[in-house]
Design an enzyme around this catalytic site. Structure first.
Site, short mmCIF file in Angstrom:
data_model
loop_
_atom_site.label_atom_id
_atom_site.label_comp_id
_atom_site.label_asym_id
_atom_site.label_seq_id
_atom_site.Cartn_x
_atom_site.Cartn_y
_atom_site.Cartn_z
N LYS A 166 80.26 -27.24 7.47
CA LYS A 166 79.52 -28.14 6.59
C LYS A 166 80.04 -27.94 5.17
CE LYS A 166 74.83 -29.17 4.96
NZ LYS A 166 73.40 -28.80 5.08
N ASP A 188 62.40 -30.35 5.08
CA ASP A 188 63.27 -31.50 5.39
C ASP A 188 63.41 -31.63 6.90
OD1 ASP A 188 66.68 -32.57 4.66
OD2 ASP A 188 64.84 -33.71 4.90
N GLY A 198 79.59 -35.69 11.22
CA GLY A 198 78.33 -36.04 10.56
C GLY A 198 78.51 -36.14 9.06
N GLU A 199 77.61 -36.89 8.42
CA GLU A 199 77.69 -37.08 6.97
C GLU A 199 76.31 -37.38 6.42
OE1 GLU A 199 80.38 -40.13 5.81
OE2 GLU A 199 80.50 -39.47 3.72
N TYR A 239 74.20 -34.85 1.08
CA TYR A 239 74.49 -33.50 0.62
C TYR A 239 75.92 -33.07 0.95
CZ TYR A 239 69.41 -33.46 0.41
OH TYR A 239 68.11 -33.76 0.14
N GLY A 240 76.56 -33.70 1.92
CA GLY A 240 77.92 -33.32 2.28
C GLY A 240 78.29 -33.85 3.65
N SER A 241 79.43 -33.34 4.18
CA SER A 241 79.96 -33.79 5.46
C SER A 241 80.11 -32.60 6.39
CB SER A 241 81.31 -34.48 5.27
OG SER A 241 81.20 -35.57 4.38
#
Length: 765
Positions: A431, A526, A411-412, A415-417
């Site tokens: 993460k 979120d 996942g990406e 905010y990051g991967s």
């Protein structure tokens, strides 16, 4: 009131009585109290009827998140929300003005019209309603000067120039008359006749509604009136002259002269018509030449574009052939790598027993340490509501993810991967926050702080963290995100409607837990489908706490917890009031939850979904918009979920339902009904179908594969429901050894749970 009026600053003209049946129109805005008071002083004592007029002009730019955005770039739903808020503000102002009129014992109507330009809207209204008396402002109060006698406002100047000449207009600034435009000097009957004449003149010129044509029509009537009077005078004079002259010769001379003049006029008219025909012919010839030139230019342009397309097509075909060869090579390499991975997975299966033994020894040591601390009177993690988070080194993180190998990325986001890793003999999700993001450190601290304080079956479990690498280690969720499952990513099996109801109930339960957290409520802020993860049994767990907010006492309002912050989150799921005002409350999560409900019902993306669902419910065609891949939705359940989702997505927060008292009471009966009908693979059937189930996966009490393993004080691991029922029934001994338990604390066995979920995922696939 009379004494007060004598000293009132709203002067500049004596009281005046309007004509019978006429109304005084007062153009008001956000700051027009002085203008209204001036009008009440001038016309109020005569019992005149007032009309409070406001022209609403849609803004050319909307201020959202500190930026100016044209309305054309926003969704229609958000534009409607902005317009409703503006009209509500206008209505509140008009209520205050009506109250002021009522205090002066004056009857006042209210009128709101919409126009792109305020001045044009006033001019059109004056013409349409035959307004004869209008009071309006000239400029802002800060531009007022005592000697000001010239109109400063462009709107006032435009109205003064183009308004109906029969309308008298008073221009007011700071309660003082700046300028008064007089009306045409006719009686009331003549004004009505003139207006009727103007209307007839307008109908004869293709029903034009422009103010300039109305003015010309009025002048035409005046000229006609003067010409008729002049004609009568001339006729009378000629008649008397002829009577005096009376000779036959003079009459013949006049007739001959008249005939010559008529012939000259006819020739002149024919010459003028011929000239007009020539001009029209020249104009048509010029237009034909322009069209021919344009056609020629278009032909050469299309010819050039065709040549460019042919060159690009040839280049693209070569690129496609090259990519096809590369794809074949990569497919062959991938096949070899898959074979290697299969061999490694088979080897790792033999280490399950060793992992279990090591984890049991570690858990037993942790329990012994906790027991010692309890005996010594020290506070434990359970007492102070904090959970121990393992601190990891950078080398461990890199080793678990093979130095953040791109093939392990699952996942990406901005905010990051997220990478799939293997840490301490357990599959985990790592993460890694983006170091280029200036807020990554605050998001790291935020997730650690929140997830170390709370534990819930439907919140993702944080196992460890590495501050130097800004990496967070979570339990691995084999079935990915709800967003991927709704899109059937990687040809995954679609979710049936029973599972979707259970997922909605899981997320509702998690949100109720966060909002009711003590001593401070937690707002996720979120919530979206990509932040809802599914474990091996499709149990939903909420993740993505990097931008969540804790509502402390300093952010309490009179009745609602809120926090003012810069809006963050996905545009489709974000609360409209939160996006506009920046005030974050638990009801912001309720709006996002409503969008998730609508996505579970339809399987569609969030863009335009709210409007389509509202239309389907209103027209009674809900079944047409439901996701058919989920199976046959029960009509009652689907209608209840749709209405709950639409209520959650109300524009105004005060109209949204409470999750615990209103939404959960709808979801709980559905969950019981769906659970009894759920046709998914149960744990017991798995253990019966596969004889190679590791023995340490089996609960000693239920003799079934565990789904939520907990470690008791005797050192054995049990299914959560089974051991809790054992303890709640009054037992104080071990179910395995029959010895007294030193304490009743239970610890989650994350390593065993992850191993069970991975085993189930592998065997069910």
């Amino acid at each position: 009131m009379a004494a007060a009026a004598s000293s009132s600053p709203y002067t500049g003209d004596s009281p005046e009585a309007p004509l019978s049946g006429e109304k005084v129109y007062v153009a008001v805005g956000a700051e027009s109290r002085d203008t209204l008071l001036w009008a009440l002083h001038k016309f109020g004592p005569q019992g005149t009827a007032f009309v409070l007029l406001h022209v609403y002009s849609p803004p050319k730019f909307l201020h959202i998140r500190g930026a100016k955005i044209p309305p054309s770039q926003l969704p229609e739903q958000e534009l409607i929300a902005h317009k409703k808020m503006h009209l509500q503000s206008i209505s509140d102002n008009l209520d205050q003005y009506q109250l002021t009129c009522a205090q002066q014992k004056v009857q006042a109507e209210r009128l709101v019209v919409e126009a792109d330009d305020v001045a044009q809207g006033l001019v059109d209204l004056i013409s349409a309603r035959n307004v004869s008396m209008l009071v309006m402002g000239d400029a802002d109060d800060k531009h007022y000067a005592k000697k000001m006698k010239v109109l400063k406002s462009k709107t006032a100047q435009a109205v003064e120039q183009h308004a109906d000449p029969f309308c008298k207009i008073w221009f007011i600034c700071k309660g003082t008359l700046v300028y008064c435009r007089k009306a045409a000097p006719f009686s009331h009957d003549m004004m009505q006749e003139c207006r009727q004449s103007s209307t007839c003149a307008q109908s004869s010129v293709e029903r034009s509604s422009s103010l300039s044509e109305m003015w010309r029509a009025s002048n035409t009537w005046l000229q006609k009136l003067n010409l008729d009077q002049h004609a009568e005078t001339t006729s009378s004079y000629r008649y008397s002259g002829k009577e005096k002259e009376g000779t036959k010769e003079c009459n013949e001379s006049d007739n001959e002269l008249h005939n010559i003049l008529m012939e000259l006029e006819r020739v002149k008219q024919e010459a003028y018509e011929e000239k007009c025909r020539c001009e029209k012919a020249e104009q048509k010839l010029f237009e034909a030449l322009q069209k021919a030139q344009a056609s020629e230019n278009l032909y050469f342009g299309e010819l050039k574009q065709r040549n460019e397309i042919e060159v690009k097509l040839a280049t693209t075909m070569e690129e496609v052939e090259r990519l096809a060869r590369t794809a074949d090579e990569l497919a062959a390499k991938l096949k070899e790598e898959c074979k290697k991975i299969l061999v490694l997975e088979k080897r790792s299966a033999h280490s399950d027993r060793i992992i279990k033994d090591v984890m049991l020894q570690r858990d037993k040591a942790v329990r012994e340490a906790e027991s010692i601390r309890v005996k010594n009177g020290e506070s434990t993690a359970t007492v102070d509501r904090t959970v121990h988070i393992t601190e990891l080194s950078i080398s461990e993180i890199k080793e678990a993810t093979n130095n953040f190998d791109q093939s392990l990325k699952v996942g990406e986001s901005v905010y990051g991967s997220v990478y799939k890793g293997f840490l301490r003999h357990t599959n985990v999700a790592v993460k890694k926050l983006n170091p280029e993001n200036t807020q990554s450190l605050s998001q790291f601290n935020q997730e650690v702080e929140i997830l170390s304080r709370v534990r819930h079956p439907n919140l993702v479990t944080l196992i460890g963290a590495c501050k130097d690498a800004r990496a967070l280690v979570y339990e691995y969720m084999p079935n990915g995100s709800l967003d991927d499952r709704l899109a059937c990513k990687d040809n995954s099996r679609p979710l049936n409607w029973q599972l979707r109801i259970r997922i909605a109930s899981n997320i509702c339960s998690a949100l109720i837990f966060l909002h009711s957290n003590k001593p401070h409520s937690i707002v996720h802020s979120d919530l979206k489908a990509s932040n809802i993860l599914l474990d091996g049994n499709n149990v939903a767990k909420l993740s993505g706490f990097g931008v969540c907010r804790m509502l402390t006492d300093e952010f309490k309002a009179t009745t609602t917890l809120y926090r003012h912050t810069h809006p963050k989150g996905s545009f489709v799921y974000i609360d409209p009031e939160y996006a506009i005002s920046g005030d974050l409350t638990p009801l912001s999560d309720v709006y996002s939850f409503g969008i998730v409900l609508l996505r579970l019902l339809t399987g569609r993306s969030g863009f335009g979904l709210l409007k389509d669902m509202q239309r389907a419910v209103q027209k009674g065609c809900l079944q047409a918009i439901l996701d058919s891949s989920a199976g046959n939705w029960p009509l009652m359940h689907s209608e209840q979920l749709a209405r709950v989702g639409l209520r959650c997505c109300e524009i105004r927060r005060k109209n949204r339902p409470d999750l615990q008292t209103e939404v959960w009471t709808v979801l709980e009966p559905m969950l019981r009904s769906a659970s009894s009908m759920l046709c998914s693979l149960s744990f017991k059937s798995v253990s019966e179908d596969y004889g190679n189930v590791p023995s340490y996966f089996i609960c000693p009490i239920q003799q079934d594969v565990m789904r939520d393993p907990l470690i008791a004080a005797d050192g054995f691991t049990y299914e959560a429901d089974a051991i809790r029922e054992w303890l709640d029934s009054g037992h104080c001994t071990s179910p395995m050894t029959n010895l007294d338990l030193p304490h009743r604390d239970l610890l989650p066995n994350h390593a065993l749970r992850s191993a069970i979920q991975e085993w189930l995922q592998t065997n069910t696939d």
